[in-house]
Design a protein around this motif. Structure first.
Motif, PDB file in Angstrom:
ATOM      1  N   SER A 109      -3.200 -10.401  10.550  1.00  0.00           N
ATOM      2  CA  SER A 109      -3.227  -9.211   9.698  1.00  0.00           C
ATOM      3  C   SER A 109      -2.677  -8.027  10.488  1.00  0.00           C
ATOM      4  CB  SER A 109      -4.662  -8.908   9.264  1.00  0.00           C
ATOM      5  OG  SER A 109      -5.455  -8.572  10.401  1.00  0.00           O
ATOM      6  N   GLY A 110      -2.466  -6.908   9.803  1.00  0.00           N
ATOM      7  CA  GLY A 110      -2.040  -5.710  10.514  1.00  0.00           C
ATOM      8  C   GLY A 110      -3.034  -5.320  11.591  1.00  0.00           C
ATOM      9  N   ILE A 111      -4.318  -5.384  11.257  1.00  0.00           N
ATOM     10  CA  ILE A 111      -5.377  -5.088  12.236  1.00  0.00           C
ATOM     11  C   ILE A 111      -5.337  -6.101  13.367  1.00  0.00           C
ATOM     12  CG2 ILE A 111      -7.878  -4.988  12.598  1.00  0.00           C
ATOM     13  CD1 ILE A 111      -6.922  -2.605  11.038  1.00  0.00           C
ATOM     14  N   PHE A 126     -15.504  -7.285   4.711  1.00  0.00           N
ATOM     15  CA  PHE A 126     -16.286  -8.459   4.319  1.00  0.00           C
ATOM     16  C   PHE A 126     -15.544  -9.242   3.232  1.00  0.00           C
ATOM     17  CE2 PHE A 126     -19.387  -5.340   5.851  1.00  0.00           C
ATOM     18  CZ  PHE A 126     -20.041  -6.093   6.822  1.00  0.00           C
ATOM     19  N   LEU A 127     -14.444  -9.894   3.623  1.00  0.00           N
ATOM     20  CA  LEU A 127     -13.635 -10.635   2.655  1.00  0.00           C
ATOM     21  C   LEU A 127     -14.426 -11.780   2.024  1.00  0.00           C
ATOM     22  CD1 LEU A 127     -10.195 -10.790   4.533  1.00  0.00           C
ATOM     23  CD2 LEU A 127     -10.896  -9.238   2.704  1.00  0.00           C
ATOM     24  N   ASN A 128     -15.394 -12.329   2.767  1.00  0.00           N
ATOM     25  CA  ASN A 128     -16.226 -13.417   2.241  1.00  0.00           C
ATOM     26  C   ASN A 128     -17.619 -12.952   1.838  1.00  0.00           C
ATOM     27  OD1 ASN A 128     -14.111 -15.148   2.625  1.00  0.00           O
ATOM     28  ND2 ASN A 128     -15.043 -16.352   4.267  1.00  0.00           N
ATOM     29  N   GLY A 129     -17.792 -11.643   1.706  1.00  0.00           N
ATOM     30  CA  GLY A 129     -19.078 -11.120   1.267  1.00  0.00           C
ATOM     31  C   GLY A 129     -19.859 -10.471   2.391  1.00  0.00           C
ATOM     32  N   ALA A 160       5.271  -1.547  -5.679  1.00  0.00           N
ATOM     33  CA  ALA A 160       3.955  -1.566  -5.034  1.00  0.00           C
ATOM     34  C   ALA A 160       3.098  -2.719  -5.548  1.00  0.00           C
ATOM     35  CB  ALA A 160       3.242  -0.236  -5.255  1.00  0.00           C
ATOM     36  N   ALA A 161       3.225  -3.056  -6.829  1.00  0.00           N
ATOM     37  CA  ALA A 161       2.446  -4.165  -7.386  1.00  0.00           C
ATOM     38  C   ALA A 161       2.797  -5.472  -6.694  1.00  0.00           C
ATOM     39  CB  ALA A 161       2.683  -4.276  -8.887  1.00  0.00           C
ATOM     40  N   ASP A 162       4.078  -5.698  -6.416  1.00  0.00           N
ATOM     41  CA  ASP A 162       4.502  -6.915  -5.706  1.00  0.00           C
ATOM     42  C   ASP A 162       3.955  -6.919  -4.280  1.00  0.00           C
ATOM     43  OD1 ASP A 162       5.947  -7.772  -7.926  1.00  0.00           O
ATOM     44  OD2 ASP A 162       7.778  -6.762  -7.264  1.00  0.00           O
ATOM     45  N   ALA A 163       3.923  -5.743  -3.663  1.00  0.00           N
ATOM     46  CA  ALA A 163       3.379  -5.641  -2.303  1.00  0.00           C
ATOM     47  C   ALA A 163       1.893  -5.997  -2.287  1.00  0.00           C
ATOM     48  CB  ALA A 163       3.600  -4.230  -1.758  1.00  0.00           C
ATOM     49  N   HIS A 164       1.143  -5.543  -3.284  1.00  0.00           N
ATOM     50  CA  HIS A 164      -0.281  -5.876  -3.375  1.00  0.00           C
ATOM     51  C   HIS A 164      -0.476  -7.369  -3.637  1.00  0.00           C
ATOM     52  CE1 HIS A 164      -2.763  -1.974  -3.782  1.00  0.00           C
ATOM     53  NE2 HIS A 164      -1.634  -1.702  -3.142  1.00  0.00           N
ATOM     54  N   THR A 165       0.379  -7.951  -4.458  1.00  0.00           N
ATOM     55  CA  THR A 165       0.295  -9.393  -4.720  1.00  0.00           C
ATOM     56  C   THR A 165       0.470 -10.177  -3.426  1.00  0.00           C
ATOM     57  OG1 THR A 165       1.123  -9.129  -6.975  1.00  0.00           O
ATOM     58  CG2 THR A 165       1.341 -11.313  -5.985  1.00  0.00           C
ATOM     59  N   LEU A 166       1.443  -9.771  -2.613  1.00  0.00           N
ATOM     60  CA  LEU A 166       1.658 -10.432  -1.323  1.00  0.00           C
ATOM     61  C   LEU A 166       0.449 -10.251  -0.414  1.00  0.00           C
ATOM     62  CD1 LEU A 166       3.457 -11.958   0.669  1.00  0.00           C
ATOM     63  CD2 LEU A 166       4.493  -9.762   1.307  1.00  0.00           C
ATOM     64  N   MET A 167      -0.094  -9.053  -0.357  1.00  0.00           N
ATOM     65  CA  MET A 167      -1.274  -8.795   0.468  1.00  0.00           C
ATOM     66  C   MET A 167      -2.416  -9.732   0.081  1.00  0.00           C
ATOM     67  SD  MET A 167      -3.202  -6.897   2.647  1.00  0.00           S
ATOM     68  CE  MET A 167      -2.307  -5.396   3.034  1.00  0.00           C
ATOM     69  N   GLU A 168      -2.623  -9.919  -1.208  1.00  0.00           N
ATOM     70  CA  GLU A 168      -3.764 -10.708  -1.664  1.00  0.00           C
ATOM     71  C   GLU A 168      -3.544 -12.210  -1.507  1.00  0.00           C
ATOM     72  OE1 GLU A 168      -4.606  -9.095  -5.540  1.00  0.00           O
ATOM     73  OE2 GLU A 168      -5.725  -7.430  -4.662  1.00  0.00           O
ATOM     74  N   LYS A 169      -2.312 -12.632  -1.283  1.00  0.00           N
ATOM     75  CA  LYS A 169      -2.048 -14.041  -0.971  1.00  0.00           C
ATOM     76  C   LYS A 169      -2.439 -14.369   0.471  1.00  0.00           C
ATOM     77  CE  LYS A 169       1.799 -14.866  -4.174  1.00  0.00           C
ATOM     78  NZ  LYS A 169       3.277 -15.065  -4.276  1.00  0.00           N
ATOM     79  N   SER A 170      -2.530 -13.329   1.300  1.00  0.00           N
ATOM     80  CA  SER A 170      -2.874 -13.476   2.727  1.00  0.00           C
ATOM     81  C   SER A 170      -1.921 -14.415   3.469  1.00  0.00           C
ATOM     82  CB  SER A 170      -4.323 -13.958   2.879  1.00  0.00           C
ATOM     83  OG  SER A 170      -5.235 -12.981   2.432  1.00  0.00           O
ATOM     84  N   SER A 171      -0.668 -14.440   3.040  1.00  0.00           N
ATOM     85  CA  SER A 171       0.329 -15.277   3.717  1.00  0.00           C
ATOM     86  C   SER A 171       1.147 -14.478   4.720  1.00  0.00           C
ATOM     87  CB  SER A 171       1.265 -15.910   2.683  1.00  0.00           C
ATOM     88  OG  SER A 171       1.960 -14.914   1.952  1.00  0.00           O
ATOM     89  N   HIS A 172       0.932 -13.157   4.759  1.00  0.00           N
ATOM     90  CA  HIS A 172       1.755 -12.298   5.599  1.00  0.00           C
ATOM     91  C   HIS A 172       1.362 -12.384   7.072  1.00  0.00           C
ATOM     92  CE1 HIS A 172      -1.785 -10.059   4.322  1.00  0.00           C
ATOM     93  NE2 HIS A 172      -1.646  -9.273   5.369  1.00  0.00           N
ATOM     94  N   ILE A 178       0.798  -0.576   3.422  1.00  0.00           N
ATOM     95  CA  ILE A 178      -0.161  -1.212   2.513  1.00  0.00           C
ATOM     96  C   ILE A 178      -1.325  -1.706   3.360  1.00  0.00           C
ATOM     97  CG2 ILE A 178      -0.549  -3.108   0.887  1.00  0.00           C
ATOM     98  CD1 ILE A 178       1.455  -1.306  -0.299  1.00  0.00           C
ATOM     99  N   ASN A 179      -2.534  -1.386   2.958  1.00  0.00           N
ATOM    100  CA  ASN A 179      -3.720  -1.828   3.694  1.00  0.00           C
ATOM    101  C   ASN A 179      -4.739  -2.426   2.740  1.00  0.00           C
ATOM    102  OD1 ASN A 179      -3.386  -0.788   6.646  1.00  0.00           O
ATOM    103  ND2 ASN A 179      -2.701   0.915   5.365  1.00  0.00           N
ATOM    104  N   ARG A 180      -5.583  -3.281   3.263  1.00  0.00           N
ATOM    105  CA  ARG A 180      -6.562  -3.963   2.417  1.00  0.00           C
ATOM    106  C   ARG A 180      -7.431  -2.981   1.613  1.00  0.00           C
ATOM    107  NH1 ARG A 180      -6.439  -9.368   1.094  1.00  0.00           N
ATOM    108  NH2 ARG A 180      -5.770  -9.772   3.229  1.00  0.00           N
ATOM    109  N   PRO A 181      -7.858  -1.851   2.178  1.00  0.00           N
ATOM    110  CA  PRO A 181      -8.643  -0.912   1.363  1.00  0.00           C
ATOM    111  C   PRO A 181      -7.911  -0.434   0.111  1.00  0.00           C
ATOM    112  CG  PRO A 181      -8.858  -0.362   3.688  1.00  0.00           C
ATOM    113  CD  PRO A 181      -7.801  -1.418   3.592  1.00  0.00           C
ATOM    114  N   ASP A 182      -6.559  -0.410   0.159  1.00  0.00           N
ATOM    115  CA  ASP A 182      -5.801  -0.006  -1.032  1.00  0.00           C
ATOM    116  C   ASP A 182      -6.061  -0.975  -2.186  1.00  0.00           C
ATOM    117  OD1 ASP A 182      -4.728   1.733   0.838  1.00  0.00           O
ATOM    118  OD2 ASP A 182      -2.759   0.778   0.886  1.00  0.00           O
ATOM    119  N   THR A 183      -6.119  -2.269  -1.856  1.00  0.00           N
ATOM    120  CA  THR A 183      -6.328  -3.265  -2.914  1.00  0.00           C
ATOM    121  C   THR A 183      -7.751  -3.177  -3.462  1.00  0.00           C
ATOM    122  OG1 THR A 183      -7.025  -5.074  -1.423  1.00  0.00           O
ATOM    123  CG2 THR A 183      -4.657  -4.788  -1.768  1.00  0.00           C
ATOM    124  N   ILE A 184      -8.689  -2.836  -2.587  1.00  0.00           N
ATOM    125  CA  ILE A 184     -10.077  -2.702  -3.038  1.00  0.00           C
ATOM    126  C   ILE A 184     -10.237  -1.454  -3.908  1.00  0.00           C
ATOM    127  CG2 ILE A 184     -12.482  -2.565  -2.270  1.00  0.00           C
ATOM    128  CD1 ILE A 184     -11.595  -3.936   0.334  1.00  0.00           C
TER     129      ILE A 184
END
Length: 331
Positions: free
Chosen positions: A157-159, A245-248, A311-323, A46-52
């Motif tokens: 993050s993974g990166i 650009f998570l903050n724009g 996969a939906a739960d995985a995206h939810t976790l990604m967007e919490k940024s707690s990983h 799972i990578n941030r571009p997937d959520t975008i």
């Protein structure tokens, strides 16, 4: 291909939106074209571009599958015309233009790499997107050298976890920002000086840790007000590389320090690049980084593993940024 199913399990994006728009779907099993291999997917990252992409803000490039997923690991089950390196039965991990959230996924043969010695399929599938991204941005565009100071934002993050390990092992001093004490400890364990950005000013901390010099290379995925602050934190002749650009992506910036400190501001994306560019990155990684993976000196951090259907739960976790590290899917 005769023994492969006509249809396969995958995850579809029903419509642009939140994680709940991801749903299981049956789609046609792809057939490899010239220079392509078909991988039976054992795990996908799972990578941030997937959520975008899921939100409708990052459409697949022309010719790429609509199914999300940019990195996989598994077994080669078919090869198209012109494939010379891989054979049916080989275990590989691969950077793909899309299609990773599925039972089978196409990859160009030059974008696949062998599963490192001792690696599970989950660990192997955590490599391609992050390692390709870090290599091209930190070591090619950023030209990080031994003895220099490297600042990475989003250190857990993974990166971030990949960048800390590679920069450290190649002889640089690493500073990483993170948003909690737990995350800071994780960065330190990987070899970085950690800065809790919620409690400390990273510009001041970078200056303090470098005796006032600043960072030679900065890898930024935050943007927004960090754009100006990165310029302040950079050393003379520093290189600032933006990859997200998570903050724009807009900011009011004073460019005078860019001139006075001879800074380079650059950035890149990976997914739209051509076959040859990605093949060159794969070759560089295999020559310079894969021996470190084979020797166990570098390893991806895995935060949590979900079955494909979740996969939906995985995206939810990604967007919490707690990983801390990578979020993965298994089949």
């Amino acid at each position: 291909m005769a023994d492969l199913p006509k249809l396969m399990k995958s995850i579809a994006i029903r419509e642009p939106g939140g994680p709940d728009v991801l749903e299981p779907a049956q789609i046609e099993t792809p057939t490899p074209g010239h220079g392509e291999i078909l991988i039976r997917v054992a795990a996908a990252g799972i990578n941030r571009p997937d959520t975008i992409q899921r939100m409708g803000l990052y459409p697949p490039p022309p010719g790429a599958p609509a199914t999300p997923g940019l990195e996989v690991a598994g077994e080669v089950v078919a090869a198209g015309a012109g494939v010379t390196r891989w054979q049916v039965g080989d275990k590989v991990c691969a950077l793909v233009g899309g299609g990773g959230y599925a039972e089978y996924c196409l990859a160009h043969e030059a974008h696949a790499l062998p599963v490192p010695k001792g690696f599970s399929m989950v660990e192997a599938s955590a490599l391609p997107e992050t390692f390709f991204t870090v290599w091209t941005n930190v070591f090619e565009r950023g030209a990080l050298k031994p003895g220099e100071t490297f600042l990475v934002h989003g250190g857990t993050s993974g990166i971030g976890t990949t960048a800390i390990q590679l920069a450290s092992i190649f002889g640089s001093t690493v500073i990483a920002t993170a948003g909690s004490e737990e995350k800071c400890r994780a960065c330190e364990k990987l070899g970085a000086h950690a800065v809790n950005y919620r409690e400390q000013d990273f510009v001041e901390e970078v200056k303090r840790l470098t005796g006032g010099r600043g960072a030679d290379v900065i890898l930024d995925m935050v943007g927004g007000d960090y754009i100006q602050r990165n310029i302040q934190a950079a050393a003379t002749d520093g290189r600032i590389v933006s990859i997200a650009f998570l903050n724009g992506s807009t900011a009011e910036v004073n460019f005078m320090p860019v001139m006075l400190k001879r800074l380079t501001l650059t950035g890149s994306t990976l997914r739209p690049r051509g076959i040859e560019e990605k093949a060159a990155l794969a070759a560089a990684l295999e020559a310079k980084v894969w021996p470190l993976l084979d020797a166990g000196r570098v390893k991806p951090l895995i935060d949590k593993v979900f079955p494909l259907e979740q996969a939906a739960d995985a995206h939810t976790l990604m967007e919490k940024s707690s990983h801390i590290g990578k979020i993965m899917l298994t089949l």
